[in-house]
Design a protein around this motif. Sequence first.
Motif, PDB file in Angstrom:
ATOM      1  N   PHE A  31       0.804  -1.217   0.000  1.00  0.00           N
ATOM      2  CA  PHE A  31       0.000   0.000   0.000  1.00  0.00           C
ATOM      3  C   PHE A  31       0.843   1.275   0.000  1.00  0.00           C
ATOM      4  O   PHE A  31       0.308   2.352  -0.225  1.00  0.00           O
ATOM      5  N   GLU A  32       2.139   1.161   0.241  1.00  0.00           N
ATOM      6  CA  GLU A  32       2.955   2.374   0.319  1.00  0.00           C
ATOM      7  C   GLU A  32       2.941   3.191  -0.972  1.00  0.00           C
ATOM      8  O   GLU A  32       2.823   4.415  -0.905  1.00  0.00           O
ATOM      9  N   LYS A  37       1.693   8.163  -3.981  1.00  0.00           N
ATOM     10  CA  LYS A  37       1.108   8.704  -5.212  1.00  0.00           C
ATOM     11  C   LYS A  37      -0.145   9.526  -4.952  1.00  0.00           C
ATOM     12  O   LYS A  37      -0.459  10.442  -5.702  1.00  0.00           O
ATOM     13  N   ARG A  38      -0.880   9.195  -3.914  1.00  0.00           N
ATOM     14  CA  ARG A  38      -2.158   9.850  -3.625  1.00  0.00           C
ATOM     15  C   ARG A  38      -2.191  10.467  -2.227  1.00  0.00           C
ATOM     16  O   ARG A  38      -3.015  10.085  -1.393  1.00  0.00           O
ATOM     17  N   PRO A  39      -1.337  11.445  -1.939  1.00  0.00           N
ATOM     18  CA  PRO A  39      -1.400  12.063  -0.602  1.00  0.00           C
ATOM     19  C   PRO A  39      -2.737  12.776  -0.403  1.00  0.00           C
ATOM     20  O   PRO A  39      -3.279  13.366  -1.328  1.00  0.00           O
ATOM     21  N   HIS A  40      -3.254  12.675   0.796  1.00  0.00           N
ATOM     22  CA  HIS A  40      -4.526  13.306   1.140  1.00  0.00           C
ATOM     23  C   HIS A  40      -4.571  13.388   2.663  1.00  0.00           C
ATOM     24  O   HIS A  40      -4.261  12.399   3.337  1.00  0.00           O
ATOM     25  N   GLN A  42      -6.845  13.121   4.842  1.00  0.00           N
ATOM     26  CA  GLN A  42      -7.655  12.084   5.482  1.00  0.00           C
ATOM     27  C   GLN A  42      -6.956  10.731   5.448  1.00  0.00           C
ATOM     28  O   GLN A  42      -7.092   9.928   6.364  1.00  0.00           O
ATOM     29  N   TYR A  43      -6.195  10.455   4.396  1.00  0.00           N
ATOM     30  CA  TYR A  43      -5.536   9.162   4.244  1.00  0.00           C
ATOM     31  C   TYR A  43      -4.134   9.137   4.831  1.00  0.00           C
ATOM     32  O   TYR A  43      -3.654   8.081   5.234  1.00  0.00           O
ATOM     33  N   ASP A  44      -3.478  10.300   4.859  1.00  0.00           N
ATOM     34  CA  ASP A  44      -2.076  10.354   5.289  1.00  0.00           C
ATOM     35  C   ASP A  44      -1.875   9.817   6.699  1.00  0.00           C
ATOM     36  O   ASP A  44      -0.824   9.270   7.008  1.00  0.00           O
ATOM     37  N   ARG A  45      -2.855   9.959   7.549  1.00  0.00           N
ATOM     38  CA  ARG A  45      -2.698   9.460   8.927  1.00  0.00           C
ATOM     39  C   ARG A  45      -2.476   7.947   8.959  1.00  0.00           C
ATOM     40  O   ARG A  45      -1.875   7.415   9.868  1.00  0.00           O
ATOM     41  N   TYR A  46      -2.970   7.240   7.927  1.00  0.00           N
ATOM     42  CA  TYR A  46      -2.795   5.789   7.880  1.00  0.00           C
ATOM     43  C   TYR A  46      -1.460   5.392   7.262  1.00  0.00           C
ATOM     44  O   TYR A  46      -1.132   4.210   7.213  1.00  0.00           O
ATOM     45  N   HIS A  47      -0.698   6.378   6.818  1.00  0.00           N
ATOM     46  CA  HIS A  47       0.672   6.112   6.373  1.00  0.00           C
ATOM     47  C   HIS A  47       1.590   5.962   7.581  1.00  0.00           C
ATOM     48  O   HIS A  47       2.697   5.466   7.468  1.00  0.00           O
ATOM     49  N   ASP A  48       1.128   6.366   8.740  1.00  0.00           N
ATOM     50  CA  ASP A  48       1.836   6.114   9.991  1.00  0.00           C
ATOM     51  C   ASP A  48       1.796   4.602  10.232  1.00  0.00           C
ATOM     52  O   ASP A  48       0.722   3.992  10.173  1.00  0.00           O
ATOM     53  N   ASN A  76     -10.241  -4.308  -6.997  1.00  0.00           N
ATOM     54  CA  ASN A  76      -8.878  -3.803  -7.188  1.00  0.00           C
ATOM     55  C   ASN A  76      -7.889  -4.570  -6.322  1.00  0.00           C
ATOM     56  O   ASN A  76      -6.767  -4.850  -6.748  1.00  0.00           O
ATOM     57  N   LEU A  77      -8.294  -4.926  -5.115  1.00  0.00           N
ATOM     58  CA  LEU A  77      -7.424  -5.732  -4.253  1.00  0.00           C
ATOM     59  C   LEU A  77      -7.269  -7.140  -4.825  1.00  0.00           C
ATOM     60  O   LEU A  77      -6.172  -7.697  -4.821  1.00  0.00           O
ATOM     61  N   TYR A  78      -8.349  -7.695  -5.301  1.00  0.00           N
ATOM     62  CA  TYR A  78      -8.328  -9.053  -5.851  1.00  0.00           C
ATOM     63  C   TYR A  78      -7.343  -9.146  -7.023  1.00  0.00           C
ATOM     64  O   TYR A  78      -6.588 -10.101  -7.134  1.00  0.00           O
ATOM     65  N   TYR A  79      -7.369  -8.127  -7.881  1.00  0.00           N
ATOM     66  CA  TYR A  79      -6.473  -8.111  -9.034  1.00  0.00           C
ATOM     67  C   TYR A  79      -5.168  -7.367  -8.753  1.00  0.00           C
ATOM     68  O   TYR A  79      -4.369  -7.157  -9.660  1.00  0.00           O
ATOM     69  N   ASN A  80      -4.970  -6.974  -7.483  1.00  0.00           N
ATOM     70  CA  ASN A  80      -3.748  -6.306  -7.026  1.00  0.00           C
ATOM     71  C   ASN A  80      -3.437  -5.080  -7.888  1.00  0.00           C
ATOM     72  O   ASN A  80      -2.320  -4.894  -8.355  1.00  0.00           O
ATOM     73  N   ASN A  81      -4.464  -4.256  -8.066  1.00  0.00           N
ATOM     74  CA  ASN A  81      -4.332  -3.052  -8.871  1.00  0.00           C
ATOM     75  C   ASN A  81      -4.957  -1.879  -8.123  1.00  0.00           C
ATOM     76  O   ASN A  81      -6.091  -1.490  -8.384  1.00  0.00           O
ATOM     77  N   LEU A  82      -4.190  -1.298  -7.203  1.00  0.00           N
ATOM     78  CA  LEU A  82      -4.724  -0.215  -6.381  1.00  0.00           C
ATOM     79  C   LEU A  82      -5.039   1.033  -7.184  1.00  0.00           C
ATOM     80  O   LEU A  82      -5.847   1.846  -6.773  1.00  0.00           O
ATOM     81  N   PHE A  83      -4.408   1.209  -8.320  1.00  0.00           N
ATOM     82  CA  PHE A  83      -4.557   2.469  -9.043  1.00  0.00           C
ATOM     83  C   PHE A  83      -5.576   2.410 -10.165  1.00  0.00           C
ATOM     84  O   PHE A  83      -5.726   3.372 -10.903  1.00  0.00           O
ATOM     85  N   LYS A  84      -6.307   1.334 -10.289  1.00  0.00           N
ATOM     86  CA  LYS A  84      -7.255   1.207 -11.395  1.00  0.00           C
ATOM     87  C   LYS A  84      -8.223   2.386 -11.466  1.00  0.00           C
ATOM     88  O   LYS A  84      -8.458   2.939 -12.520  1.00  0.00           O
ATOM     89  N   ASN A  85      -8.784   2.770 -10.347  1.00  0.00           N
ATOM     90  CA  ASN A  85      -9.755   3.866 -10.330  1.00  0.00           C
ATOM     91  C   ASN A  85      -9.156   5.195  -9.886  1.00  0.00           C
ATOM     92  O   ASN A  85      -9.881   6.147  -9.664  1.00  0.00           O
ATOM     93  N   PHE A  86      -7.836   5.254  -9.733  1.00  0.00           N
ATOM     94  CA  PHE A  86      -7.224   6.468  -9.233  1.00  0.00           C
ATOM     95  C   PHE A  86      -6.252   7.094 -10.219  1.00  0.00           C
ATOM     96  O   PHE A  86      -5.696   8.126  -9.951  1.00  0.00           O
ATOM     97  N   GLY A  87      -5.995   6.459 -11.347  1.00  0.00           N
ATOM     98  CA  GLY A  87      -5.101   7.017 -12.373  1.00  0.00           C
ATOM     99  C   GLY A  87      -3.647   7.019 -12.032  1.00  0.00           C
ATOM    100  O   GLY A  87      -3.159   6.679 -11.053  1.00  0.00           O
TER     101      GLY A  87
END
Length: 87
Positions: A31-32, A37-40, A42-48, A76-87
């Motif tokens: 997930f790193e 690639k997608r800093p935000h 709301q999400y950055d706290r989970y990078h801790d 996306n997890l099943y196909y191991n493609n985190l960026f499919k819907n995020f570009g």
Amino acid sequence: MNPYNVIEIEPCGDYKLQVTFADGKSNVIDFEPYFIKRPHPQYDRYHDPVRFLEYKIEYGNLVWGENWDLMFDSLNLYYNNLFKNFG
């Protein structure tokens, strides 16, 4: 049961999780790159590293936070493609 539902998660070090699905398929997902690639705010706290491990499974989805602050589409997890819907 939906074969793409997440049924088990095991940490694999750093920001990697082994995700197992209802049909028995299992992927190790890093997930790193997503956090980089997608800093935000709301999400950055989970990078801790400690907060990253606060994941849970709800309704077959991998989520973080009380109100699904961060979640990933199970396909996306099943196909191991985190960026499919995020570009």
